[in-house]
Design a protein around this motif. Structure first.
Motif, mmCIF file in Angstrom:
data_model
loop_
_atom_site.group_PDB
_atom_site.id
_atom_site.type_symbol
_atom_site.label_atom_id
_atom_site.label_comp_id
_atom_site.label_asym_id
_atom_site.label_seq_id
_atom_site.Cartn_x
_atom_site.Cartn_y
_atom_site.Cartn_z
ATOM 1 N N VAL A 1 0.955 -1.187 -0.156
ATOM 2 C CA VAL A 1 -0.042 0.045 0.328
ATOM 3 C C VAL A 1 0.849 1.334 0.046
ATOM 4 C CG1 VAL A 1 -1.671 1.322 1.191
ATOM 5 C CG2 VAL A 1 -1.766 -1.245 1.226
ATOM 6 N N ASP A 2 0.930 1.968 -1.326
ATOM 7 C CA ASP A 2 2.120 2.888 -1.207
ATOM 8 C C ASP A 2 1.668 4.458 -0.725
ATOM 9 O OD1 ASP A 2 4.865 3.160 -2.142
ATOM 10 O OD2 ASP A 2 3.815 4.643 -3.785
ATOM 11 N N LEU A 3 0.258 4.524 -0.722
ATOM 12 C CA LEU A 3 -0.109 5.917 -0.438
ATOM 13 C C LEU A 3 -1.616 5.849 0.094
ATOM 14 C CD1 LEU A 3 1.258 8.905 -0.555
ATOM 15 C CD2 LEU A 3 0.023 9.139 -2.709
ATOM 16 N N ILE A 4 -1.837 6.652 1.173
ATOM 17 C CA ILE A 4 -3.004 6.678 1.758
ATOM 18 C C ILE A 4 -3.377 8.057 1.826
ATOM 19 C CG2 ILE A 4 -4.987 5.942 3.328
ATOM 20 C CD1 ILE A 4 -2.943 3.706 4.065
ATOM 21 N N PRO A 5 -3.846 9.031 1.108
ATOM 22 C CA PRO A 5 -3.944 10.212 1.101
ATOM 23 C C PRO A 5 -5.524 10.461 1.579
ATOM 24 C CG PRO A 5 -4.028 9.873 -1.115
ATOM 25 C CD PRO A 5 -3.638 8.644 -0.451
ATOM 26 N N PRO B 1 10.727 5.015 10.317
ATOM 27 C CA PRO B 1 9.391 5.407 9.917
ATOM 28 C C PRO B 1 8.893 6.477 11.147
ATOM 29 C CG PRO B 1 9.290 3.072 10.806
ATOM 30 C CD PRO B 1 10.803 3.550 10.682
ATOM 31 N N ASP B 2 7.818 7.138 10.735
ATOM 32 C CA ASP B 2 7.111 8.099 11.795
ATOM 33 C C ASP B 2 6.184 7.201 12.752
ATOM 34 O OD1 ASP B 2 8.213 10.231 10.404
ATOM 35 O OD2 ASP B 2 6.517 10.188 9.087
ATOM 36 N N VAL B 3 5.540 5.958 12.181
ATOM 37 C CA VAL B 3 4.785 5.043 13.066
ATOM 38 C C VAL B 3 5.218 3.689 12.568
ATOM 39 C CG1 VAL B 3 2.441 4.582 13.618
ATOM 40 C CG2 VAL B 3 2.980 6.711 12.740
ATOM 41 N N GLY B 4 5.241 2.991 13.416
ATOM 42 C CA GLY B 4 5.579 1.351 13.285
ATOM 43 C C GLY B 4 7.016 1.392 13.381
ATOM 44 N N THR B 5 7.456 -0.109 13.174
ATOM 45 C CA THR B 5 8.688 -0.694 13.027
ATOM 46 C C THR B 5 9.514 -0.300 11.846
ATOM 47 O OG1 THR B 5 8.286 -2.873 12.744
ATOM 48 C CG2 THR B 5 8.237 -2.258 14.971
ATOM 49 N N MET B 6 10.771 -0.973 11.786
ATOM 50 C CA MET B 6 11.513 -0.824 10.519
ATOM 51 C C MET B 6 10.471 -1.682 9.326
ATOM 52 S SD MET B 6 15.457 -1.558 9.793
ATOM 53 C CE MET B 6 15.246 -3.365 9.577
ATOM 54 N N PRO B 7 10.568 -1.024 8.141
ATOM 55 C CA PRO B 7 9.697 -1.566 7.175
ATOM 56 C C PRO B 7 9.894 -3.143 7.266
ATOM 57 C CG PRO B 7 10.293 0.397 6.602
ATOM 58 C CD PRO B 7 11.108 0.345 7.969
ATOM 59 N N ASP B 8 8.953 -4.212 6.811
ATOM 60 C CA ASP B 8 9.292 -5.363 6.534
ATOM 61 C C ASP B 8 9.256 -5.257 5.013
ATOM 62 O OD1 ASP B 8 7.380 -7.835 5.585
ATOM 63 O OD2 ASP B 8 8.281 -8.504 7.185
ATOM 64 N N LYS B 9 10.249 -6.272 4.375
ATOM 65 C CA LYS B 9 10.478 -6.340 3.078
ATOM 66 C C LYS B 9 9.112 -6.725 2.327
ATOM 67 C CE LYS B 9 15.542 -7.034 3.015
ATOM 68 N NZ LYS B 9 16.481 -8.091 2.359
ATOM 69 N N ARG B 10 8.284 -7.248 2.783
ATOM 70 C CA ARG B 10 7.206 -7.644 2.096
ATOM 71 C C ARG B 10 6.082 -6.614 2.040
ATOM 72 N NH1 ARG B 10 3.774 -12.218 0.664
ATOM 73 N NH2 ARG B 10 1.248 -11.656 0.814
ATOM 74 N N CYS B 11 6.085 -6.105 3.100
ATOM 75 C CA CYS B 11 4.920 -4.780 3.323
ATOM 76 C C CYS B 11 5.495 -3.612 2.528
ATOM 77 C CB CYS B 11 4.756 -4.436 4.763
ATOM 78 S SG CYS B 11 3.739 -5.636 5.563
ATOM 79 N N GLY B 12 7.005 -3.191 2.807
ATOM 80 C CA GLY B 12 7.527 -1.885 2.369
ATOM 81 C C GLY B 12 7.101 -0.844 3.347
ATOM 82 N N LEU B 13 7.074 0.459 2.738
ATOM 83 C CA LEU B 13 6.764 1.391 3.581
ATOM 84 C C LEU B 13 5.484 2.111 2.764
ATOM 85 C CD1 LEU B 13 7.826 3.539 5.851
ATOM 86 C CD2 LEU B 13 8.909 4.877 3.823
ATOM 87 N N THR B 14 4.600 2.813 3.679
ATOM 88 C CA THR B 14 3.291 3.214 3.602
ATOM 89 C C THR B 14 3.258 4.961 3.789
ATOM 90 O OG1 THR B 14 2.135 1.453 3.583
ATOM 91 C CG2 THR B 14 0.901 3.272 3.616
ATOM 92 N N GLY B 15 2.847 5.687 2.779
ATOM 93 C CA GLY B 15 2.599 7.138 3.254
ATOM 94 C C GLY B 15 1.308 7.320 3.407
ATOM 95 N N ILE B 16 1.184 7.978 4.916
ATOM 96 C CA ILE B 16 -0.425 8.374 5.022
ATOM 97 C C ILE B 16 -0.521 9.683 5.334
ATOM 98 C CG2 ILE B 16 -2.107 8.040 6.659
ATOM 99 C CD1 ILE B 16 -1.077 5.389 7.150
ATOM 100 N N GLY B 17 -1.323 10.615 4.792
ATOM 101 C CA GLY B 17 -1.301 11.865 5.025
ATOM 102 C C GLY B 17 -2.528 12.694 4.703
ATOM 103 N N ALA B 18 -2.935 14.118 4.778
ATOM 104 C CA ALA B 18 -3.945 14.660 4.665
ATOM 105 C C ALA B 18 -3.459 16.062 3.730
ATOM 106 C CB ALA B 18 -4.777 14.792 5.526
ATOM 107 N N SER B 19 -4.611 16.482 2.857
ATOM 108 C CA SER B 19 -4.328 17.816 2.171
ATOM 109 C C SER B 19 -5.456 18.105 1.603
ATOM 110 C CB SER B 19 -3.023 17.472 1.164
ATOM 111 O OG SER B 19 -3.485 16.931 0.166
ATOM 112 N N PRO B 20 -5.628 19.280 0.924
ATOM 113 C CA PRO B 20 -6.697 19.411 -0.026
ATOM 114 C C PRO B 20 -6.519 18.576 -1.141
ATOM 115 C CG PRO B 20 -5.608 21.554 0.672
ATOM 116 C CD PRO B 20 -4.748 20.555 1.251
ATOM 117 N N TYR B 21 -7.661 18.316 -1.882
ATOM 118 C CA TYR B 21 -7.747 17.431 -3.005
ATOM 119 C C TYR B 21 -6.603 17.427 -3.913
ATOM 120 C CZ TYR B 21 -10.382 14.126 -5.852
ATOM 121 O OH TYR B 21 -11.018 12.977 -6.472
#
Length: 325
Positions: free
Chosen positions: A100-104, A170-190
């Motif tokens: 899951v690469d990005l969750i805006p 990472p900002d939240v969680g432990t060091m990324p697992d190779k299977r999961c990778g790193l996910t970006g989560i954030g908020a902004s105007p559309y």
């Protein structure tokens, strides 16, 4: 009837996953957003659109719901995605760091971007609890107190080239697992995704055009982020079109303005963006051969979300062409 009259405070998530070549898998992830843990269907969530690109091996799933309900829907889709996407074997020409690469999270009506930021942070905490090995970086309104943009965070984390995570914190969680990778989560105007293809295989020319239209360029288009990629035997100029707060909007400039909770936001219209890329390509002796708006404009997303929720259409992506053209 508008969302305000319905009593809804609406937000949307444009969920970016690193899978597009298995349609059944992508749709299974989308459908997961519509069901609660007990198997009952969410009556207050809808999947408005699924956009998949085979070469990029990337899909964008548009989920909309009242802000209070959005976290659980997005969380369910993400849990499913992490079960079926393995970053150790994932391939595609689009840069990515996570299954899951990005969750805006974007406000649609009756809710501010600050609240979307709080929802995004809550989602980050819940996701790392539900998915062992999942790690998150925060951006925009979710990244407190710095509020660093997605572009800033991606550059800091080596999003364009990294696949090793040994030195990454990472900002939240432990060091990324190779299977999961790193996910970006954030908020902004559309933020819209609008891609324009030029009739060329010259990546250098594509990069030149992408650079010229970026909002960071003195003569660029405000709110536009752009990259050039080889795509289907040609070059695609892939653009993120950001909404930005604009207290004194100017009409008839190619920018479109909308209002949420008294805040005015503007963005370059897809037509104006396409026209500028076409002009720059023409200056290079190249034509453009197609444009794809990935999903909706902000107003279209709001209108479709209101309609789908009013009619209780969870799988709206299957029916949208018969309703909204």
């Amino acid at each position: 009837m508008s969302s305000s009259r319905l009593g809804l405070r609406l937000a949307a998530c444009l969920l970016n996953i690193s899978e597009a070549r298995r349609k059944n898998v992508v749709e299974k992830i989308a459908k997961a957003a519509l069901f609660e843990e007990n198997g009952n269907e969410h009556s207050e969530a809808t999947v408005l659109n699924i956009f998949s690109d085979y070469d990029y091996n990337r899909s964008v799933i548009t989920i909309a719901a009242p802000i209070e309900k959005l976290v659980n829907s997005v969380l369910a889709a993400c849990v499913e995605a992490f079960q079926v996407i393995d970053m150790e074997v994932q391939e595609g020409i689009h840069p990515c760091l996570g299954a899951v690469d990005l969750i805006p999270i974007y406000p649609l009506s009756g809710v501010g971007v600050e609240e979307c930021g709080m929802v995004a942070r809550s989602l980050a905490e819940k996701l790392t609890i539900h998915v062992p090995g999942c790690s998150v970086f925060l951006f925009g309104e979710a990244d407190q107190p710095e509020k660093r943009s997605l572009v800033q965070r991606r550059k800091q984390l080596g999003w364009f080239s990294r696949r090793e995570f040994k030195s990454l914190k990472p900002d939240v969680g432990t060091m990324p697992d190779k299977r999961c990778g790193l996910t970006g989560i954030g908020a902004s105007p559309y933020v819209m995704n609008c891609n324009v293809t030029i009739d060329s295989q010259d990546l250098a020319t594509g990069k030149k055009i992408a650079s010229a239209i970026r909002g960071s360029n003195v003569d660029g288009l405000k709110g536009v982020q752009a990259m050039a990629f080889p795509h289907c035997g040609k070059i695609e100029i892939a653009c993120n079109v950001e909404s930005f707060e604009d207290q004194n909007p100017i009409e008839n400039t190619g920018y479109i303005t909308y209002c949420i909770l008294g805040h005015h936001y503007s963005y370059i219209s897809p037509q104006s963006l396409e026209a500028q890329i076409k002009k720059l390509a023409c200056d290079e002796g190249i034509s453009t051969v197609g444009t794809a708006l990935v999903g909706f404009t902000p107003q279209e997303c709001k209108d479709c979300a209101e309609y789908a929720l009013r009619k209780k259409i969870g799988e709206f992506w299957k029916k949208r062409e018969g309703i909204f053209m």
